[in-house]
Design an enzyme around this catalytic site. Structure first.
Site, PDB file in Angstrom:
ATOM      1  N   GLY A  90      97.970  25.645 -13.102  1.00  0.00           N
ATOM      2  CA  GLY A  90      98.595  24.356 -12.846  1.00  0.00           C
ATOM      3  C   GLY A  90     100.044  24.422 -13.291  1.00  0.00           C
ATOM      4  N   GLY A  92     102.616  24.425 -15.501  1.00  0.00           N
ATOM      5  CA  GLY A  92     102.672  24.479 -16.951  1.00  0.00           C
ATOM      6  C   GLY A  92     104.056  24.313 -17.532  1.00  0.00           C
ATOM      7  NE  ARG A  93     107.870  29.085 -16.553  1.00  0.00           N
ATOM      8  CZ  ARG A  93     108.667  30.132 -16.717  1.00  0.00           C
ATOM      9  NH1 ARG A  93     109.546  30.127 -17.696  1.00  0.00           N
ATOM     10  NH2 ARG A  93     108.586  31.178 -15.921  1.00  0.00           N
ATOM     11  CE  LYS A 113     110.161  29.305 -12.246  1.00  0.00           C
ATOM     12  NZ  LYS A 113     110.344  30.715 -11.759  1.00  0.00           N
ATOM     13  CG  ASP A 125     108.446  27.387 -24.780  1.00  0.00           C
ATOM     14  OD1 ASP A 125     108.362  27.512 -23.543  1.00  0.00           O
ATOM     15  OD2 ASP A 125     109.228  28.058 -25.472  1.00  0.00           O
ATOM     16  N   GLY A 126     106.718  25.379 -22.191  1.00  0.00           N
ATOM     17  CA  GLY A 126     107.211  24.616 -21.053  1.00  0.00           C
ATOM     18  C   GLY A 126     108.683  24.808 -20.761  1.00  0.00           C
ATOM     19  NE  ARG A 186     102.102  26.072  -7.091  1.00  0.00           N
ATOM     20  CZ  ARG A 186     103.042  26.719  -7.776  1.00  0.00           C
ATOM     21  NH1 ARG A 186     102.979  28.043  -7.860  1.00  0.00           N
ATOM     22  NH2 ARG A 186     104.026  26.089  -8.374  1.00  0.00           N
ATOM     23  CG  ASP A 255      99.256  31.417  -9.271  1.00  0.00           C
ATOM     24  OD1 ASP A 255      98.627  32.479  -9.162  1.00  0.00           O
ATOM     25  OD2 ASP A 255     100.171  31.250 -10.108  1.00  0.00           O
ATOM     26  CG  ASN A 256     103.112  33.283  -8.127  1.00  0.00           C
ATOM     27  OD1 ASN A 256     103.163  32.183  -8.664  1.00  0.00           O
ATOM     28  ND2 ASN A 256     103.104  34.408  -8.808  1.00  0.00           N
TER      29      ASN A 256
END
Length: 460
Positions: A90, A92-93, A113, A125-126, A186, A255-256
Site C-alpha cells: 500500500g 507507505g510514503r 513520494k 518513516d514515510g 496498479r 505493484d510497480n
C-alpha cells in the site's frame, strides 16, 4: 489560487469508495525549499501561473487544490515482489493528492513520494531522501526524451529533515516529490481485491478503469477481456520503449506496474552503456530476475497475475488466449520504438525485426555505446557517424549489412539530434551530479544536465 481557464480538477478516484483508499494527513515539514518545478508539465494542466509561494503551499504543505480532494488518499494494493506475494503493501510514503485533466483531455493524477507516514508505512518513516528525488527527476526526464511513456516529476521540495538510510551516507537530506501520472491504479490494486475475495469491488474497478482510461473503447460483452487487452497493449508498448531506450527498471514487481502503461516507481534504475541482455540494475537482484533482456518476459508474467484477478469475470480459456497474443503485440511495438528513435520508416515486420536482430548482435560483438550508435545514425546520416568517437567500429564488416538496412529505411523527415554527443546518464554521472549538491548545495551541474536532456528531445 485563482483557477486558470485551463485548470480542470477532478475527484474521480473517490467514486470507487473507501474500500480503495485511506484518507491521510501530509507530514508537517520543518522547511520547504523548492528545488524543482516542472513548468513544462504545469502548463499542460493549468498550474503554470502559480507563484512560488502558492506552489510550495500545494506541493510542500499540501493545501488542497481547488475542486479536487480535500484530504489526500493513501491507495491500497498488494503485489508480487520478486515473485513472492506480499499482502502488506500500500502507499507507505505517498498518497494521491489530486486529480485533474490535461490539455489533451486525459485524466491525470498528482501523486507523492516522501509525504509522510500512512497506515501502510510499517517500519518506514514515510520520507524520501533528496538524492532519491534528484534521481527520479533524472530518470523521468531522460525517459521522456527517449520516447518512453513515463510519469513526470512535477515538483521536488527539500524538507529540512535529516534521514538515516543504509544505502546512503547518513544523515542525508530529505525531500518530498510530486509526480504527474496518467494513473496510480496498479496490477497490485486488482491483486489485493482478489486476495480478499472482494469480487464486487473488482467488478466496480473493471467498470471504472474502462470508463475512465479507455472511454473510446466499447467494453463489449465481456468487459474484463477488453480491459486485459488494453492493459496488455499499454504495458507491452512501455516495455518495448524501455528496450529501445536501453532502460533497466530495476524492480519490476506487480505493484510497480500501473494499468495505463507508464513508467513509475523505479528501483535502482540504470541506462545501458553497452548492450548486455544480462545487465541488472539492482545489486540485490542476485539471480538477474529483472535483467534488461528479461524485462519483456517479466512484464508478461505480471500480466498473467493481472489476468488471474479477472477469472470471475471472463472464461479462463479466453484470458489465456489473450495473453498468448503478447508477442504479437510486443514485436511491432518493439519495431516502432526502435525505428522512431533511429528515424526509420517501417516496412515488412519480419524483415524489420531481422534488421534489429542484426543490430543487437553488432552491439553485443563490438561493444559499441548503446546510445552513441543511435545518436550517430538517426536518419542514416553517414557524415554525422563519421564524426563519432566510435566511427572506427562502423568500418567493421559486420556493420555493413546494418548500414545498408539503415540507409534503405531512412526517413527523409527524421530530425537530427542536437549537440555533439548523446544525452546519456551512466550511474557515475548521476553520482557526479549529486556530489556538488551534497557538498556545496550547488545545483548548476544538475540544471545543465536537465537542459542537455531536454535539448535532445527531438524524437519523443
Amino acid at each position: 489560487m485563482p483557477p486558470a481557464p485551463d485548470y480542470r480538477p477532478s475527484r474521480s478516484h473517490a467514486v470507487l469508495g473507501p474500500d480503495f483508499y485511506d484518507p491521510v494527513p501530509a507530514a508537517a515539514f520543518p522547511q520547504h525549499i523548492l528545488r524543482w518545478r516542472n513548468q513544462r508539465a504545469a502548463e499542460t494542466v493549468g498550474l503554470d501561473a502559480l507563484t512560488e509561494a502558492e506552489w510550495t503551499q500545494h506541493f510542500g504543505r499540501f493545501q488542497p487544490l481547488p475542486g479536487s480532494f480535500e484530504t489526500p488518499l493513501a491507495l491500497r494494493y498488494h503485489g508480487h515482489q520478486f515473485r513472492h506475494y506480499n499482502p502488506d503493501l500500500g502507499d507507505g510514503r505517498g498518497f494521491l493528492f489530486a486529480q485533474l485533466y490535461e490539455d489533451k483531455g486525459r485524466l491525470l493524477d498528482l501523486g507523492t513520494k516522501g509525504s509522510g507516514r500512512t497506515p501502510y508505512s510499517r517500519a518506514g518513516d514515510g520520507r524520501l531522501t533528496l538524492k532519491g528525488g534528484v534521481r527520479e527527476i533524472l530518470a523521468t526526464e531522460l525517459l521522456e526524451a527517449r520516447g518512453v511513456n513515463t510519469s513526470k516529476s512535477f515538483s521536488l521540495i527539500e524538507t529540512g529533515e535529516a534521514l538515516h538510510r543504509g544505502d546512503e551516507p547518513s544523515p542525508t537530506r530529505s525531500s518530498v516529490l510530486v509526480r504527474l501520472s496518467h494513473s496510480h491504479i496498479r496490477i497490485g490494486t486488482f491483486q489485493r481485491l482478489a486476495y480478499l475475495s472482494e469480487t464486487q469491488a473488482i467488478g466496480r474497478l473493471i467498470e471504472y478503469t474502462l470508463a475512465t482510461y479507455w472511454p473510446q473503447i466499447d467494453p463489449g460483452p465481456v468487459p474484463a477481456l477488453t480491459l486485459l487487452a488494453e492493459v496488455m497493449a499499454a504495458v507491452a508498448q512501455m516495455g518495448a520503449q524501455w528496450m529501445a531506450a536501453g532502460f533497466v527498471h530495476g524492480v519490476l514487481n506487480t505493484d510497480n506496474i500501473n494499468i495505463t502503461g507508464e513508467s513509475f516507481d523505479y528501483g535502482p534504475w540504470r541506462f545501458l552503456k553497452t548492450y548486455d541482455p544480462r545487465f541488472t540494475a539492482a545489486y540485490f537482484d542476485e539471480t538477474g530476475l529483472y535483467a534488461y533482456g528479461r524485462q519483456p518476459s517479466t512484464l508478461l508474467w505480471n500480466l498473467e497475475r493481472f489476468a488471474e484477478c479477472l477469472m470471475d469475470f471472463a472464461p479462463e480459456s479466453a484470458l489465456v488466449a489473450q495473453l498468448e497474443r503478447f508477442q504479437d503485440i510486443f514485436r511491432p511495438a518493439l519495431r516502432a520504438a526502435w525505428f522512431k528513435r533511429l528515424g526509420l520508416l517501417q516496412g515488412e515486420l519480419d524483415s524489420d525485426l531481422a534488421f534489429l536482430s542484426n543490430l543487437y548482435q553488432f552491439l553485443l560483438d563490438s561493444g559499441a555505446g548503446f546510445e552513441q550508435i543511435i545518436f550517430d545514425w538517426v536518419g542514416a546520416d553517414p557524415a554525422r557517424a563519421a564524426l563519432s568517437p566510435q566511427s572506427a567500429l562502423y568500418a567493421r564488416p559486420d556493420f555493413a549489412p546494418i548500414r545498408l538496412g539503415l540507409e534503405t529505411r531512412a526517413d527523409p523527415a527524421a530530425v537530427a539530434p542536437r549537440g555533439n554527443h548523446p544525452a546519456d546518464l551512466p550511474i557515475e554521472e548521476v553520482e557526479a551530479l549529486w556530489a556538488p549538491i551534497a557538498t556545496a548545495d550547488d545545483w548548476s551541474a544538475f540544471e545543465a544536465k536537465i537542459a542537455s536532456i531536454r535539448a535532445n528531445l527531438t524524437l519523443a
